[in-house]
Design a protein around this motif. Sequence first.
Motif, PDB file in Angstrom:
ATOM      1  N   PHE A  92      50.188  53.682  33.937  1.00 57.37           N
ATOM      2  CA  PHE A  92      49.273  52.648  34.436  1.00 57.37           C
ATOM      3  C   PHE A  92      47.919  52.760  33.757  1.00 57.37           C
ATOM      4  N   ALA A  93      47.403  53.996  33.646  1.00 57.37           N
ATOM      5  CA  ALA A  93      46.105  54.214  33.009  1.00 57.37           C
ATOM      6  C   ALA A  93      46.152  53.815  31.540  1.00 57.37           C
ATOM      7  N   ALA A  94      47.247  54.151  30.857  1.00 54.39           N
ATOM      8  CA  ALA A  94      47.377  53.818  29.438  1.00 54.39           C
ATOM      9  C   ALA A  94      47.458  52.303  29.239  1.00 54.39           C
ATOM     10  N   THR A  95      48.199  51.628  30.111  1.00 56.87           N
ATOM     11  CA  THR A  95      48.324  50.168  30.007  1.00 56.87           C
ATOM     12  C   THR A  95      46.984  49.494  30.243  1.00 56.87           C
ATOM     13  N   THR A  96      46.248  49.963  31.255  1.00 58.43           N
ATOM     14  CA  THR A  96      44.932  49.399  31.551  1.00 58.43           C
ATOM     15  C   THR A  96      43.974  49.606  30.383  1.00 58.43           C
ATOM     16  N   ALA A  97      43.985  50.814  29.819  1.00 51.24           N
ATOM     17  CA  ALA A  97      43.114  51.111  28.675  1.00 51.24           C
ATOM     18  C   ALA A  97      43.462  50.231  27.484  1.00 51.24           C
ATOM     19  N   MET A  98      44.762  49.999  27.266  1.00 50.92           N
ATOM     20  CA  MET A  98      45.191  49.163  26.144  1.00 50.92           C
ATOM     21  C   MET A  98      44.707  47.723  26.315  1.00 50.92           C
ATOM     22  N   MET A  99      44.834  47.189  27.539  1.00 53.17           N
ATOM     23  CA  MET A  99      44.387  45.818  27.787  1.00 53.17           C
ATOM     24  C   MET A  99      42.873  45.705  27.651  1.00 53.17           C
ATOM     25  N   GLU A 100      42.155  46.720  28.117  1.00 54.28           N
ATOM     26  CA  GLU A 100      40.703  46.706  27.996  1.00 54.28           C
ATOM     27  C   GLU A 100      40.285  46.771  26.527  1.00 54.28           C
ATOM     28  N   ALA A 101      40.985  47.591  25.750  1.00 49.90           N
ATOM     29  CA  ALA A 101      40.647  47.727  24.336  1.00 49.90           C
ATOM     30  C   ALA A 101      40.914  46.435  23.575  1.00 49.90           C
ATOM     31  N   ALA A 102      42.003  45.769  23.917  1.00 49.95           N
ATOM     32  CA  ALA A 102      42.381  44.547  23.201  1.00 49.95           C
ATOM     33  C   ALA A 102      41.546  43.350  23.611  1.00 49.95           C
ATOM     34  N   ASN A 103      41.120  43.325  24.876  1.00 47.56           N
ATOM     35  CA  ASN A 103      40.491  42.118  25.417  1.00 47.56           C
ATOM     36  C   ASN A 103      39.147  42.383  26.085  1.00 47.56           C
ATOM     37  N   GLN A 104      38.466  43.445  25.684  1.00 49.35           N
ATOM     38  CA  GLN A 104      37.251  43.862  26.382  1.00 49.35           C
ATOM     39  C   GLN A 104      36.262  42.731  26.524  1.00 49.35           C
ATOM     40  N   ASP A 105      35.964  42.051  25.455  1.00 51.61           N
ATOM     41  CA  ASP A 105      35.050  40.908  25.536  1.00 51.61           C
ATOM     42  C   ASP A 105      35.110  40.160  24.225  1.00 51.61           C
ATOM     43  N   GLN A 106      36.071  39.253  24.106  1.00 46.30           N
ATOM     44  CA  GLN A 106      36.219  38.522  22.861  1.00 46.30           C
ATOM     45  C   GLN A 106      35.056  37.570  22.619  1.00 46.30           C
ATOM     46  N   PHE A 107      34.187  37.414  23.625  1.00 53.10           N
ATOM     47  CA  PHE A 107      33.008  36.573  23.446  1.00 53.10           C
ATOM     48  C   PHE A 107      32.059  37.206  22.434  1.00 53.10           C
ATOM     49  N   LYS A 161      35.618  34.483  19.159  1.00 53.27           N
ATOM     50  CA  LYS A 161      36.956  33.962  19.399  1.00 53.27           C
ATOM     51  C   LYS A 161      37.052  33.268  20.748  1.00 53.27           C
ATOM     52  N   ALA A 162      36.020  33.390  21.554  1.00 51.06           N
ATOM     53  CA  ALA A 162      36.078  32.853  22.914  1.00 51.06           C
ATOM     54  C   ALA A 162      35.084  31.725  23.107  1.00 51.06           C
ATOM     55  N   GLU A 163      35.478  30.730  23.892  1.00 51.15           N
ATOM     56  CA  GLU A 163      34.563  29.650  24.254  1.00 51.15           C
ATOM     57  C   GLU A 163      33.535  30.142  25.253  1.00 51.15           C
ATOM     58  N   PHE A 164      33.951  31.061  26.114  1.00 51.62           N
ATOM     59  CA  PHE A 164      33.079  31.573  27.163  1.00 51.62           C
ATOM     60  C   PHE A 164      33.612  32.925  27.608  1.00 51.62           C
ATOM     61  N   LYS A 165      32.794  33.661  28.315  1.00 52.68           N
ATOM     62  CA  LYS A 165      33.235  34.956  28.831  1.00 52.68           C
ATOM     63  C   LYS A 165      34.413  34.736  29.779  1.00 52.68           C
ATOM     64  N   GLY A 166      35.479  35.476  29.537  1.00 50.52           N
ATOM     65  CA  GLY A 166      36.688  35.294  30.329  1.00 50.52           C
ATOM     66  C   GLY A 166      37.773  34.550  29.581  1.00 50.52           C
ATOM     67  N   ASP A 167      37.458  34.078  28.373  1.00 52.61           N
ATOM     68  CA  ASP A 167      38.431  33.361  27.556  1.00 52.61           C
ATOM     69  C   ASP A 167      39.159  34.370  26.681  1.00 52.61           C
ATOM     70  N   PHE A 168      40.416  34.650  27.022  1.00 54.38           N
ATOM     71  CA  PHE A 168      41.177  35.661  26.300  1.00 54.38           C
ATOM     72  C   PHE A 168      42.268  35.071  25.404  1.00 54.38           C
ATOM     73  N   ARG A 169      42.126  33.813  25.045  1.00 62.79           N
ATOM     74  CA  ARG A 169      43.159  33.198  24.221  1.00 62.79           C
ATOM     75  C   ARG A 169      43.127  33.707  22.787  1.00 62.79           C
ATOM     76  N   ASN A 170      41.975  34.202  22.356  1.00 64.86           N
ATOM     77  CA  ASN A 170      41.822  34.753  21.008  1.00 64.86           C
ATOM     78  C   ASN A 170      42.229  33.751  19.930  1.00 64.86           C
ATOM     79  N   LYS A 171      42.007  32.461  20.219  1.00 65.73           N
ATOM     80  CA  LYS A 171      42.361  31.381  19.290  1.00 65.73           C
ATOM     81  C   LYS A 171      43.842  31.406  18.942  1.00 65.73           C
ATOM     82  N   PHE A 172      44.659  31.910  19.872  1.00 62.56           N
ATOM     83  CA  PHE A 172      46.093  32.012  19.623  1.00 62.56           C
ATOM     84  C   PHE A 172      46.891  31.241  20.672  1.00 62.56           C
TER      85      PHE A 172
END
Length: 207
Positions: A121-136, A148-159
């Motif tokens: 669980f800790a590893a998965t959470t860390a991975m998601m945080e690392a990948a999507n910490q703040d694309q803004f 890559k983000a229109e606004f804070k909270g936008d995790f689409r990463n233009k994908f």
Amino acid sequence: MKTTIIATLIASAAAFAPAHQAVRSTALNGVDLTKEIGAQAPLGFFDPTESCGGNPTNASPEEVEEFERKRWIELKHGRIAMLAVVGYLVTYAGVRFPGAEDVPAGFAALSAVPGMVWAQFAATTAMMEAANQDQFKAPWGTAEGESKAEFKGDFRNKFIDFGWDSQSDAWKRRKRTIELNQGRAAMMGIAGLMVHDQLGNVADILP
């Protein structure tokens, strides 16, 4: 049911990445925070401690930046709370992954879950945080260039888009408002479930 749970887990990963809105520069003075998403009836712009400054209708760049930071925190907590409510209700209903049939629901599960599961669980959470910490701003400020983000909270990463870019600004604002309000309700909901779990009377409110 297993398919539903897996789909929920996949969606949860996407929920931790930033979402799209027109990028607004905070270099301009006179931003009216009372017209931002989430400032609505019945409380309107609710900031009794004036943590975003004493004049929300004419906010300075620093005050706008602080408001956006707190809005992102609220949005993220709301997303986590929505997942928490769903997770609590699903496990309370008796749904389990294979091998976890004997793990109880609620707080009782904390001591029953094996250490390896906590590590995963800790590893998965860390991975998601690392990948999507703040694309803004790019993860931990490690990249420069266009956001890559229109606004804070936008995790689409233009994908991932799902037709978002083809919608009107009014439609986008409505959907973002709905998400924010659902997150607020979920934060209250999971807090209530946790209190009743500790009181031992969850069965009185959940059949």
